[in-house]
Design an enzyme around this catalytic site. Structure first.
Site, PDB file in Angstrom:
ATOM      1  CG  ASP A   1      -1.928   1.116   1.201  1.00  0.00           C
ATOM      2  OD1 ASP A   1      -2.039   1.804   0.152  1.00  0.00           O
ATOM      3  OD2 ASP A   1      -2.613   1.324   2.219  1.00  0.00           O
TER       4      ASP A   1
ATOM      5  CG  ASP B   1      -3.620   4.435  -3.661  1.00  0.00           C
ATOM      6  OD1 ASP B   1      -2.732   4.003  -2.901  1.00  0.00           O
ATOM      7  OD2 ASP B   1      -4.836   4.305  -3.430  1.00  0.00           O
TER       8      ASP B   1
END
Ligand SMILES: *[C@@H]1O[C@H](CO)[C@@H](O)[C@H](O)[C@H]1NC(C)=O
Ligand SMILES: *[C@@H]1O[C@H](CO)[C@@H](O)[C@H](O)[C@H]1NC(C)=O
Length: 416
Positions: free
Chosen positions: A107, A288
């Site tokens: 992440d 992202d």
């Protein structure tokens, strides 16, 4: 449940089990390649978009909480169904001496590394408790527990003594994974420790750099788009870029100063459809790994929908095209820095092999571009998620406060 979907599930299950055992790391000139697995858990319930939009709200809420110094409350968890669809990136990480292997989500939109959601944490001779509690609230889950330091290894040859890690005593929304490898900007860890609320926790990338294991404080992500098989491997490189994974030059742009994108890997870009239809004029958003789709501000999304003629599909929650409309679909052009990157029509669609798994039908084409859920002008006007990362090599260059993007051998692939 259709027979095809059932076989798909079995395949997915088999794959998750099989990949846990195969972690191979090569070390060359301080460039370390770590294999990354793309995992699907698609339930046909049409919640991919809901999950992504919940993440957008959480990214904003976490940035606002840090800005105001007010801790995020659990009420800020935007609940999405527990059996939600997900597509995520995971790597195997070893913790302790002797090591236990955990499968962690990769992440770039959070920076705490923690374990214990699935497989429980094993204390070993290298484990030290720091005395702090730790907690993080995500868009579709949360964890809390105790902070430890331990030896963390991203495979043989890439070992970090004294890496800070959270050990969950409670975790929600992480049923099929052991935790998160948070490789976002280190300031995202502010406010996650208690009582040392103002302390940052260096990420694995920061520590690898500080300890001299890698010579640049960066991580690069390579992903290949899926073909007929629903799952493929990607690669993370720590400390350098892997020239076999991209084509031409990497275009580097500074991390934006516009809030809240400035808290993440935020960049400026504009988006055009075909030769001349403006979708989004130059504005700020983020790149992202934790977002599945490519999300754009609601007004830009309306432009995209009318340019493509796509309709809302209730079953999948995505935009749907007929085959005839798909035949006329134009490229989207992302201008980043001085360079324009072309997202081909094939790159704008869900792999057709996954149509039934996401709740769609075989004759339609579903688009991976959707809306953020907020209008433009709010400092976070797009997210280039996994659907973007699978076509463009991306460098998360913390040391130089910049993000790099390059074409890849898969930019023009027609595998979808
Ligand atoms: C898919 O998600 C469900 C619900 O979160 C979970 O129970 C199941 O174990 C997951 N399957 C796989 C293969 O990860
Ligand atoms: C993709 O195709 C376009 C148009 O044919 C071409 O200009 C471009 O160089 C190709 N990009 C890559 C990375 O192969």
């Amino acid at each position: 449940m259709s027979r095809g979907f059932f076989s798909f599930l079995l395949f997915a299950l088999t794959f998750v089990v099989a990949t846990n055992a195969t972690s191979v790391v090569q070390v060359r000139d301080s460039l370390v390649r770590v294999p990354m697995v793309k995992r699907f858990n698609l339930t046909g319930s049409g919640t991919l978009l809901a999950r992504d939009q919940a993440r957008v709200k959480n990214l904003r809420a976490r940035a606002n909480a840090r800005l105001s110094g007010t801790p995020l409350s659990l009420d800020a968890v935007i609940s999405v169904p527990a059996d939600n669809q997900r597509i995520d990136y995971a790597i195997d990480v070893q913790v302790g001496t002797p090591p236990t292997t955990y499968s962690l989500l990769v992440d770039t939109g959070s920076s705490n590394t923690w374990v214990g959601a699935g497989q429980s944490f094993e204390q070993t001779s290298t484990t030290d408790e720091t005395g702090d509690d730790v907690s993080v609230i995500y868009g579709s889950g949360c964890f809390s527990g105790a902070e430890y330091t331990d030896t963390v290894s991203l495979g043989s040859g890439l070992t970090i003594p004294g890496q800070s890690i959270g050990v969950a005593t409670s975790a929600e929304g992480f049923d099929d994974i052991d935790g998160i490898l948070g490789i976002g900007p280190v300031d995202l860890t502010i406010g996650t420790l208690h009582p040392n609320t103002n302390t940052t926790i260096p990420t694995v990338t920061d520590n690898l750099f500080a300890q001299g294991t890698i010579t640049s404080d960066l991580v690069a992500v390579s992903f290949e788009p899926t073909a007929s098989d629903p799952i493929q491997n990607g690669e993370l490189t720590f400390g350098g870029t892997d020239s076999s994974k991209f084509i031409g030059d990497i275009e580097y742009v500074p991390i934006t100063t516009t809030f809240p994108s400035s808290d993440y890997f935020g960049i400026d870009q504009s988006i055009r459809y075909g030769t001349s239809t403006s979708i989004l004029s130059t504005t700020t958003g983020i790149v992202d790994t934790g977002t599945t789709l490519i999300l754009i501000a609601d007004d830009a999304f309306s432009e995209y929908q009318s340019a493509t003629g796509a309709v809302d599909d209730d079953e999948t929650g995505l935009l749907r095209l007929t085959q005839a409309q798909f035949a006329k679909l134009q490229s989207l052009f992302f201008t980043i820095g001085g360079v324009t990157f072309e997202l081909t029509p094939n790159a704008q669609i869900v792999p057709r092999a996954l149509n039934s798994a996401i709740g769609g039908n075989a004759d339609s084409v579903y688009l991976i571009v959707h809306s953020l859920g907020t209008p433009s002008g709010q400092g976070l006007d797009f997210i280039n998620g996994q659907a973007f990362l699978e076509r463009f090599y991306t460098v998360f260059d913390t040391g130089n406060n910049r993000v790099g993007i390059a074409n890849t051998p898969f930019t023009n692939a027609t595998t979808n």
